[in-house]
Write a protein that holds these residues in place. Structure first.
Motif, PDB file in Angstrom:
ATOM      1  N   THR A  76      17.718  36.552  25.488  1.00  0.00           N
ATOM      2  CA  THR A  76      16.668  37.174  24.690  1.00  0.00           C
ATOM      3  C   THR A  76      16.601  38.646  25.049  1.00  0.00           C
ATOM      4  OG1 THR A  76      15.396  35.118  24.665  1.00  0.00           O
ATOM      5  CG2 THR A  76      14.208  37.152  24.131  1.00  0.00           C
ATOM      6  N   VAL A  77      16.730  39.509  24.056  1.00  0.00           N
ATOM      7  CA  VAL A  77      16.811  40.939  24.321  1.00  0.00           C
ATOM      8  C   VAL A  77      15.686  41.686  23.617  1.00  0.00           C
ATOM      9  CG1 VAL A  77      18.427  41.263  22.389  1.00  0.00           C
ATOM     10  CG2 VAL A  77      18.309  42.977  24.190  1.00  0.00           C
ATOM     11  N   THR A  78      15.134  42.668  24.294  1.00  0.00           N
ATOM     12  CA  THR A  78      14.146  43.573  23.705  1.00  0.00           C
ATOM     13  C   THR A  78      14.541  44.995  24.032  1.00  0.00           C
ATOM     14  OG1 THR A  78      12.731  43.395  25.666  1.00  0.00           O
ATOM     15  CG2 THR A  78      12.245  41.922  23.819  1.00  0.00           C
ATOM     16  N   LEU A  79      14.203  45.896  23.126  1.00  0.00           N
ATOM     17  CA  LEU A  79      14.537  47.299  23.301  1.00  0.00           C
ATOM     18  C   LEU A  79      13.327  48.038  23.846  1.00  0.00           C
ATOM     19  CD1 LEU A  79      16.673  49.513  22.888  1.00  0.00           C
ATOM     20  CD2 LEU A  79      15.764  49.843  20.584  1.00  0.00           C
ATOM     21  N   GLY A  80      13.496  48.674  24.997  1.00  0.00           N
ATOM     22  CA  GLY A  80      12.427  49.463  25.588  1.00  0.00           C
ATOM     23  C   GLY A  80      12.455  50.878  25.065  1.00  0.00           C
ATOM     24  N   LYS A  81      12.328  51.824  25.955  1.00  0.00           N
ATOM     25  CA  LYS A  81      12.275  53.233  25.568  1.00  0.00           C
ATOM     26  C   LYS A  81      13.585  53.683  24.937  1.00  0.00           C
ATOM     27  CE  LYS A  81      11.191  57.823  27.360  1.00  0.00           C
ATOM     28  NZ  LYS A  81      10.816  58.615  28.569  1.00  0.00           N
ATOM     29  N   LEU A  82      13.483  54.402  23.837  1.00  0.00           N
ATOM     30  CA  LEU A  82      14.643  54.955  23.140  1.00  0.00           C
ATOM     31  C   LEU A  82      14.420  56.445  22.970  1.00  0.00           C
ATOM     32  CD1 LEU A  82      17.302  54.552  21.559  1.00  0.00           C
ATOM     33  CD2 LEU A  82      15.920  54.038  19.545  1.00  0.00           C
ATOM     34  N   SER A  83      15.326  57.256  23.504  1.00  0.00           N
ATOM     35  CA  SER A  83      15.158  58.710  23.482  1.00  0.00           C
ATOM     36  C   SER A  83      16.377  59.371  22.867  1.00  0.00           C
ATOM     37  CB  SER A  83      14.961  59.261  24.901  1.00  0.00           C
ATOM     38  OG  SER A  83      13.875  58.641  25.533  1.00  0.00           O
ATOM     39  N   GLN A  84      16.147  60.461  22.161  1.00  0.00           N
ATOM     40  CA  GLN A  84      17.240  61.265  21.623  1.00  0.00           C
ATOM     41  C   GLN A  84      17.395  62.506  22.472  1.00  0.00           C
ATOM     42  OE1 GLN A  84      16.904  62.272  17.487  1.00  0.00           O
ATOM     43  NE2 GLN A  84      18.928  63.205  17.392  1.00  0.00           N
ATOM     44  N   MET A  85      18.634  62.797  22.836  1.00  0.00           N
ATOM     45  CA  MET A  85      18.908  63.935  23.704  1.00  0.00           C
ATOM     46  C   MET A  85      19.284  65.153  22.878  1.00  0.00           C
ATOM     47  SD  MET A  85      21.068  62.106  26.721  1.00  0.00           S
ATOM     48  CE  MET A  85      20.286  60.830  27.729  1.00  0.00           C
ATOM     49  N   GLY A  86      18.866  66.299  23.374  1.00  0.00           N
ATOM     50  CA  GLY A  86      19.236  67.540  22.710  1.00  0.00           C
ATOM     51  C   GLY A  86      20.616  67.983  23.127  1.00  0.00           C
ATOM     52  N   ASP A  87      21.081  69.075  22.545  1.00  0.00           N
ATOM     53  CA  ASP A  87      22.384  69.626  22.909  1.00  0.00           C
ATOM     54  C   ASP A  87      22.334  70.125  24.340  1.00  0.00           C
ATOM     55  OD1 ASP A  87      23.377  69.132  20.407  1.00  0.00           O
ATOM     56  OD2 ASP A  87      22.812  71.099  19.635  1.00  0.00           O
ATOM     57  N   SER A  88      23.413  69.965  25.048  1.00  0.00           N
ATOM     58  CA  SER A  88      23.474  70.418  26.430  1.00  0.00           C
ATOM     59  C   SER A  88      24.888  70.851  26.762  1.00  0.00           C
ATOM     60  CB  SER A  88      23.043  69.299  27.379  1.00  0.00           C
ATOM     61  OG  SER A  88      23.921  68.192  27.251  1.00  0.00           O
ATOM     62  N   SER A  89      25.024  71.546  27.870  1.00  0.00           N
ATOM     63  CA  SER A  89      26.339  71.957  28.345  1.00  0.00           C
ATOM     64  C   SER A  89      26.438  71.616  29.815  1.00  0.00           C
ATOM     65  CB  SER A  89      26.554  73.460  28.131  1.00  0.00           C
ATOM     66  OG  SER A  89      25.590  74.200  28.849  1.00  0.00           O
ATOM     67  N   VAL A  90      27.629  71.334  30.266  1.00  0.00           N
ATOM     68  CA  VAL A  90      27.827  70.965  31.663  1.00  0.00           C
ATOM     69  C   VAL A  90      29.151  71.558  32.129  1.00  0.00           C
ATOM     70  CG1 VAL A  90      28.973  68.795  31.060  1.00  0.00           C
ATOM     71  CG2 VAL A  90      27.892  69.055  33.294  1.00  0.00           C
ATOM     72  N   HIS A  91      29.197  71.971  33.370  1.00  0.00           N
ATOM     73  CA  HIS A  91      30.388  72.618  33.910  1.00  0.00           C
ATOM     74  C   HIS A  91      31.133  71.660  34.829  1.00  0.00           C
ATOM     75  CE1 HIS A  91      29.183  76.480  32.256  1.00  0.00           C
ATOM     76  NE2 HIS A  91      27.984  76.296  32.778  1.00  0.00           N
ATOM     77  N   LEU A  92      32.316  71.236  34.387  1.00  0.00           N
ATOM     78  CA  LEU A  92      33.208  70.431  35.199  1.00  0.00           C
ATOM     79  C   LEU A  92      34.269  71.327  35.805  1.00  0.00           C
ATOM     80  CD1 LEU A  92      33.869  67.435  32.756  1.00  0.00           C
ATOM     81  CD2 LEU A  92      32.048  67.632  34.457  1.00  0.00           C
ATOM     82  N   THR A  93      34.849  70.892  36.920  1.00  0.00           N
ATOM     83  CA  THR A  93      36.002  71.611  37.436  1.00  0.00           C
ATOM     84  C   THR A  93      37.170  71.393  36.472  1.00  0.00           C
ATOM     85  OG1 THR A  93      36.862  69.753  38.732  1.00  0.00           O
ATOM     86  CG2 THR A  93      35.195  71.166  39.785  1.00  0.00           C
ATOM     87  N   ASP A  94      38.172  72.260  36.582  1.00  0.00           N
ATOM     88  CA  ASP A  94      39.333  72.119  35.698  1.00  0.00           C
ATOM     89  C   ASP A  94      39.975  70.743  35.855  1.00  0.00           C
ATOM     90  OD1 ASP A  94      38.941  74.678  34.777  1.00  0.00           O
ATOM     91  OD2 ASP A  94      40.453  75.584  36.090  1.00  0.00           O
ATOM     92  N   ARG A  95      40.035  70.266  37.098  1.00  0.00           N
ATOM     93  CA  ARG A  95      40.674  68.976  37.347  1.00  0.00           C
ATOM     94  C   ARG A  95      39.838  67.835  36.780  1.00  0.00           C
ATOM     95  NH1 ARG A  95      45.778  67.337  37.725  1.00  0.00           N
ATOM     96  NH2 ARG A  95      46.260  66.121  39.606  1.00  0.00           N
TER      97      ARG A  95
END
Length: 219
Positions: free
Chosen positions: A128-147
């Motif tokens: 039996t499944v129920t859906l709790g909090k549902l959120s929409q995320m805004g645009d974002s940026s993240v910095h990964l290393t080159d590798r």
């Protein structure tokens, strides 16, 4: 991108639910890797446990288990359905999952509403499944290393995040000429940065204004 909290009362037999019931306690699951029908995770029991419980040792679902001490165990087992439902419908599960004797709580990131509907449909096959909090995320940026960027981009391109996987972690490691442990470390760090950035964008959006949550997908 969206984030959903999915609550499940699982009807299908699962050794982890049995363990939570046996100790009458909450269990934290810290996902390490999903591989085809297998899931590897760190299991933390909020109880005084000195050795690997017989429930894990004698379960046909469990392929490997190792006592890490302090109530933590490294476990590889067949998925009882929930992790498969998330992974094969293009969801990204946050590493920590909460399991109690009566319910499970999964926090999932996804890009399309239809993927969430497909997850919930698959979840209903095991409980039996129920859906709790549902959120929409805004645009974002993240910095990964080159590798990190190179590894996660190639893993995505070659189908590592598909279900079933089109390439294994061992094959990815061979491609980059590194050990499997190093490959998984690059992937974990990249995923952690991406997830942290996405979650921080939700918090920032909620602080800026009252947030209207997207409508819950129909059954």
């Amino acid at each position: 991108m969206y984030q959903a909290e999915i609550h499940l009362q699982q009807h299908k037999d699962c050794v982890i639910s049995q363990l939570a019931t046996e100790y009458d306690t909450n269990i934290d699951i810290d996902i390490e890797e999903l591989h085809d029908e297998l899931v590897t995770f760190i299991l933390g029991i909020d109880a005084d446990v000195d050795e690997i419980p017989d429930t894990l040792v004698h379960s046909d679902q469990v392929k490997h288990t190792e006592n890490l001490g302090n109530g933590n165990f490294l476990v590889t087992k067949t998925s009882c359905g929930a992790y498969s439902a998330i992974d094969q419908n293009h969801g990204i599960i946050r590493r920590r999952t909460f399991i109690s004797p009566n319910r499970r709580v999964y926090s999932v990131l996804f890009f399309r509403r239809q993927d969430l509907r497909a997850m919930i449909k698959d979840f209903r096959e095991i409980g039996t499944v129920t859906l709790g909090k549902l959120s929409q995320m805004g645009d974002s940026s993240v910095h990964l290393t080159d590798r990190q960027y190179e590894v996660i981009e190639y893993a995505l391109k070659m189908g590592y995040f598909e279900w079933p996987r089109d390439i294994t972690s061992e094959e990815l490691a061979d491609y980059f000429g590194i050990s499997r442990a190093t490959l998984l470390e690059h992937l974990r760090k990249a995923e952690s940065k991406l997830l942290t950035d996405a979650l921080e964008s939700v918090t920032a959006g909620q602080n800026r204004s009252s947030h209207t949550e997207p409508a819950i997908p129909p059954k």
